[in-house]
Motif scaffolding. Structure first.
Motif, PDB file in Angstrom:
ATOM      1  N   GLU A  96      25.622  10.719   0.588  1.00 11.62           N
ATOM      2  CA  GLU A  96      25.517  11.472  -0.659  1.00 11.62           C
ATOM      3  C   GLU A  96      24.774  10.668  -1.729  1.00 11.62           C
ATOM      4  OE1 GLU A  96      26.223  14.600  -1.151  1.00 11.62           O
ATOM      5  OE2 GLU A  96      26.799  14.729   0.954  1.00 11.62           O
ATOM      6  N   THR A  97      24.892   9.353  -1.690  1.00 11.79           N
ATOM      7  CA  THR A  97      24.175   8.514  -2.657  1.00 11.79           C
ATOM      8  C   THR A  97      22.680   8.739  -2.556  1.00 11.79           C
ATOM      9  OG1 THR A  97      25.888   6.810  -2.601  1.00 11.79           O
ATOM     10  CG2 THR A  97      23.712   6.147  -3.383  1.00 11.79           C
ATOM     11  N   ALA A  98      22.144   8.820  -1.347  1.00 10.75           N
ATOM     12  CA  ALA A  98      20.712   9.033  -1.163  1.00 10.75           C
ATOM     13  C   ALA A  98      20.261  10.357  -1.770  1.00 10.75           C
ATOM     14  CB  ALA A  98      20.363   8.995   0.327  1.00 10.75           C
ATOM     15  N   ARG A  99      21.111  11.379  -1.680  1.00 13.29           N
ATOM     16  CA  ARG A  99      20.744  12.708  -2.176  1.00 13.29           C
ATOM     17  C   ARG A  99      20.789  12.797  -3.702  1.00 13.29           C
ATOM     18  NH1 ARG A  99      23.672  13.795   2.612  1.00 13.29           N
ATOM     19  NH2 ARG A  99      22.432  14.958   4.139  1.00 13.29           N
ATOM     20  N   ARG A 100      21.340  11.801  -4.349  1.00 13.90           N
ATOM     21  CA  ARG A 100      21.419  11.820  -5.813  1.00 13.90           C
ATOM     22  C   ARG A 100      20.072  11.533  -6.466  1.00 13.90           C
ATOM     23  NH1 ARG A 100      26.139   8.151  -8.135  1.00 13.90           N
ATOM     24  NH2 ARG A 100      25.033   8.836 -10.011  1.00 13.90           N
ATOM     25  N   TYR A 101      19.140  10.980  -5.715  1.00  9.30           N
ATOM     26  CA  TYR A 101      17.876  10.535  -6.303  1.00  9.30           C
ATOM     27  C   TYR A 101      16.694  11.214  -5.597  1.00  9.30           C
ATOM     28  CZ  TYR A 101      21.153   6.943  -7.796  1.00  9.30           C
ATOM     29  OH  TYR A 101      22.242   6.295  -8.317  1.00  9.30           O
ATOM     30  N   PRO A 102      15.598  11.511  -6.345  1.00  5.36           N
ATOM     31  CA  PRO A 102      14.401  12.085  -5.714  1.00  5.36           C
ATOM     32  C   PRO A 102      13.881  11.149  -4.626  1.00  5.36           C
ATOM     33  CG  PRO A 102      14.249  12.185  -8.110  1.00  5.36           C
ATOM     34  CD  PRO A 102      15.434  11.337  -7.796  1.00  5.36           C
ATOM     35  N   MET A 103      13.619  11.698  -3.448  1.00  8.86           N
ATOM     36  CA  MET A 103      13.278  10.864  -2.300  1.00  8.86           C
ATOM     37  C   MET A 103      11.977  10.093  -2.488  1.00  8.86           C
ATOM     38  SD  MET A 103      12.463  11.883   1.645  1.00  8.86           S
ATOM     39  CE  MET A 103      14.058  12.641   1.917  1.00  8.86           C
ATOM     40  N   ILE A 104      10.931  10.742  -2.994  1.00 12.79           N
ATOM     41  CA  ILE A 104       9.612  10.109  -3.036  1.00 12.79           C
ATOM     42  C   ILE A 104       9.579   8.891  -3.965  1.00 12.79           C
ATOM     43  CG2 ILE A 104       7.192  10.473  -3.670  1.00 12.79           C
ATOM     44  CD1 ILE A 104       7.517  13.322  -2.558  1.00 12.79           C
ATOM     45  N   PRO A 105      10.016   9.004  -5.228  1.00 14.84           N
ATOM     46  CA  PRO A 105      10.021   7.788  -6.050  1.00 14.84           C
ATOM     47  C   PRO A 105      10.993   6.732  -5.538  1.00 14.84           C
ATOM     48  CG  PRO A 105      11.024   9.626  -7.232  1.00 14.84           C
ATOM     49  CD  PRO A 105      10.376  10.194  -6.019  1.00 14.84           C
ATOM     50  N   MET A 106      12.119   7.153  -4.975  1.00 18.41           N
ATOM     51  CA  MET A 106      13.061   6.187  -4.417  1.00 18.41           C
ATOM     52  C   MET A 106      12.413   5.393  -3.288  1.00 18.41           C
ATOM     53  SD  MET A 106      15.914   4.616  -3.973  1.00 18.41           S
ATOM     54  CE  MET A 106      17.222   5.413  -4.899  1.00 18.41           C
ATOM     55  N   LEU A 107      11.731   6.100  -2.381  1.00 20.27           N
ATOM     56  CA  LEU A 107      11.064   5.405  -1.276  1.00 20.27           C
ATOM     57  C   LEU A 107       9.955   4.497  -1.793  1.00 20.27           C
ATOM     58  CD1 LEU A 107      10.774   8.070   1.573  1.00 20.27           C
ATOM     59  CD2 LEU A 107      12.222   6.058   1.498  1.00 20.27           C
ATOM     60  N   GLY A 108       9.221   4.967  -2.810  1.00 20.61           N
ATOM     61  CA  GLY A 108       8.151   4.142  -3.371  1.00 20.61           C
ATOM     62  C   GLY A 108       8.685   2.835  -3.936  1.00 20.61           C
ATOM     63  N   ILE A 151       0.839  -1.207   0.000  1.00 14.65           N
ATOM     64  CA  ILE A 151       0.000   0.000   0.000  1.00 14.65           C
ATOM     65  C   ILE A 151       0.871   1.252   0.000  1.00 14.65           C
ATOM     66  CG2 ILE A 151      -1.632   1.344   1.389  1.00 14.65           C
ATOM     67  CD1 ILE A 151      -2.797  -1.343   2.347  1.00 14.65           C
ATOM     68  N   ALA A 152       1.888   1.262   0.860  1.00 18.46           N
ATOM     69  CA  ALA A 152       2.750   2.441   0.972  1.00 18.46           C
ATOM     70  C   ALA A 152       3.494   2.712  -0.328  1.00 18.46           C
ATOM     71  CB  ALA A 152       3.744   2.240   2.119  1.00 18.46           C
ATOM     72  N   GLY A 153       4.039   1.659  -0.952  1.00 22.81           N
ATOM     73  CA  GLY A 153       4.789   1.841  -2.183  1.00 22.81           C
ATOM     74  C   GLY A 153       3.939   2.394  -3.308  1.00 22.81           C
ATOM     75  N   VAL A 154       2.734   1.853  -3.458  1.00 19.87           N
ATOM     76  CA  VAL A 154       1.823   2.351  -4.494  1.00 19.87           C
ATOM     77  C   VAL A 154       1.476   3.812  -4.230  1.00 19.87           C
ATOM     78  CG1 VAL A 154      -0.497   2.138  -5.443  1.00 19.87           C
ATOM     79  CG2 VAL A 154       0.883   0.081  -5.048  1.00 19.87           C
ATOM     80  N   ALA A 155       1.188   4.145  -2.965  1.00 23.29           N
ATOM     81  CA  ALA A 155       0.841   5.529  -2.616  1.00 23.29           C
ATOM     82  C   ALA A 155       1.994   6.478  -2.951  1.00 23.29           C
ATOM     83  CB  ALA A 155       0.492   5.623  -1.133  1.00 23.29           C
ATOM     84  N   MET A 156       3.214   6.065  -2.666  1.00 20.93           N
ATOM     85  CA  MET A 156       4.373   6.913  -2.938  1.00 20.93           C
ATOM     86  C   MET A 156       4.587   7.128  -4.433  1.00 20.93           C
ATOM     87  SD  MET A 156       5.702   7.822  -0.037  1.00 20.93           S
ATOM     88  CE  MET A 156       7.404   8.247  -0.302  1.00 20.93           C
ATOM     89  N   LEU A 157       4.435   6.075  -5.227  1.00 22.74           N
ATOM     90  CA  LEU A 157       4.653   6.213  -6.670  1.00 22.74           C
ATOM     91  C   LEU A 157       3.545   7.039  -7.323  1.00 22.74           C
ATOM     92  CD1 LEU A 157       6.057   2.721  -7.712  1.00 22.74           C
ATOM     93  CD2 LEU A 157       7.282   4.817  -7.097  1.00 22.74           C
ATOM     94  N   VAL A 158       2.322   6.910  -6.835  1.00 23.86           N
ATOM     95  CA  VAL A 158       1.228   7.748  -7.339  1.00 23.86           C
ATOM     96  C   VAL A 158       1.513   9.217  -7.022  1.00 23.86           C
ATOM     97  CG1 VAL A 158      -1.208   8.338  -7.037  1.00 23.86           C
ATOM     98  CG2 VAL A 158      -0.530   5.944  -7.288  1.00 23.86           C
ATOM     99  N   TYR A 159       1.960   9.467  -5.796  1.00 23.85           N
ATOM    100  CA  TYR A 159       2.289  10.836  -5.394  1.00 23.85           C
ATOM    101  C   TYR A 159       3.440  11.389  -6.230  1.00 23.85           C
ATOM    102  CZ  TYR A 159       3.441  14.762  -2.307  1.00 23.85           C
ATOM    103  OH  TYR A 159       3.693  16.012  -1.800  1.00 23.85           O
ATOM    104  N   ALA A 160       4.442  10.544  -6.492  1.00 25.19           N
ATOM    105  CA  ALA A 160       5.567  10.972  -7.329  1.00 25.19           C
ATOM    106  C   ALA A 160       5.095  11.327  -8.736  1.00 25.19           C
ATOM    107  CB  ALA A 160       6.626   9.870  -7.384  1.00 25.19           C
ATOM    108  N   ALA A 161       4.177  10.525  -9.284  1.00 21.04           N
ATOM    109  CA  ALA A 161       3.645  10.796 -10.624  1.00 21.04           C
ATOM    110  C   ALA A 161       2.876  12.106 -10.649  1.00 21.04           C
ATOM    111  CB  ALA A 161       2.756   9.636 -11.064  1.00 21.04           C
TER     112      ALA A 161
END
Length: 306
Positions: free
Chosen positions: A185-197, A52-62
């Protein structure tokens, strides 16, 4: 305002507000998780939560127009985060609550600040100032009193308690490594929301494999309390809370961010007072007061130097 009087990052409203929201949300999850135990094996409950959380995050990223594209390094980071934070950590915690009270699990998780501080020093070069160490000492004294209180009232006995403590500490270590990864620094290279999703969906996939291997095909409890609980844990306690928490962590570092885990047991016990008839003792009151005092001192400290 001069540089000498500028408040530290952790004392600004842009940090304190999300910090407070995360703490309030996670303080409520222990009762919800407790209600999830029984019919559905813990690994399946964790699977549903992060699906549920992953889908919600990717929808929000979109909706935000953020690209969901990772290179090889990004996929490696997402897999590590998925396994440590959204698989091991929560599988361990759900199992711990089968042996000891939710209050004791919450109290033990307050120890997160210790490995966060140590790993932050080793891998991120963050030095802990005197004020942060003093605040940590006061807060840990409070956590110790809360632990003593919860251990005294634990109805499961010493053998079960030790098993629950072991599962919890395994979860603490997994969460701490994931926390430090988020400050790199690796984490900061990518947008947080889609990465978490992506990491949450990967974690849900691994959780599902573990669940099927250990307990067989999916099990769902068609009870409103369970369904609403999974929805709450997936959206508020995962999608929203982890976004806010990791955002705070990237600014103030893993040691200070872990102070949310110090205050969470206090909130969990307050909610237990309302919904479960929890009765406060002198130890519990003293421990809560010390935990909050230590938190306030530590958050006023300057950001650790590199």
């Amino acid at each position: 305002m001069t540089a000498a009087t500028t408040p530290p990052h952790s004392a600004r409203l842009s940090i304190l507000i999300p910090f407070a929201i995360v703490t309030l949300i996670w303080g409520s999850t222990w009762i919800v998780i407790r209600d999830q135990l029984g019919v559905v094996p813990p690994s399946w409950s964790v699977t549903y939560r992060f699906a549920i959380a992953g889908v919600a995050m990717l929808v929000y990223a979109a909706v935000r127009g953020e690209r969901i594209a990772l290179d090889a390094r990004g996929w490696g980071f997402a897999i590590a985060l998925a396994v440590l934070q959204f698989c091991f950590n929560f599988n361990f915690v759900y199992r711990a609550e089968g042996f000891i009270t939710s209050g004791l699990v919450a109290v033990l998780f307050a120890l997160l600040l210790v490995p966060n501080a140590m790993l932050g020093r080793i891998f991120l070069g963050q030095r802990l100032g005197r004020q942060l160490l003093i605040g940590s000492g006061i807060a840990m004294a409070g956590v110790t009193l809360l632990f003593v209180h919860e251990a005294r009232v634990d109805p499961h006995g010493p053998g079960a308690s030790m098993m629950g403590v072991a599962w919890t500490m395994a979860g603490v270590l997994s969460a701490s490594i994931a926390n430090v990864l988020q400050a790199t620094e690796t984490a900061r290279r990518y947008p947080m929301i889609p990465m978490l999703g992506i990491a949450m969906l990967l974690g849900a996939g691994v959780d599902g494999v573990i669940a099927w291997t250990l307990t067989g095909p999916p099990v769902v409890e068609w009870r409103w309390g369970y369904i609403l609980g999974i929805a709450y844990l997936g959206t508020f306690a995962s999608a929203i809370a982890f976004t806010l928490y990791f955002g705070v962590l990237r600014v103030i570092g893993p040691a200070k961010a872990a102070y949310s885990s110090v205050i969470v047991p206090v909130i969990a016990m307050m909610l237990s007072t309302v919904f479960e008839g929890y009765r406060w003792s002198g130890l519990a009151l003293a421990g809560s007061a010390l935990a909050m005092a230590g938190l306030m001192i530590a958050l006023r400290a300057s950001r650790p130097a590199r």
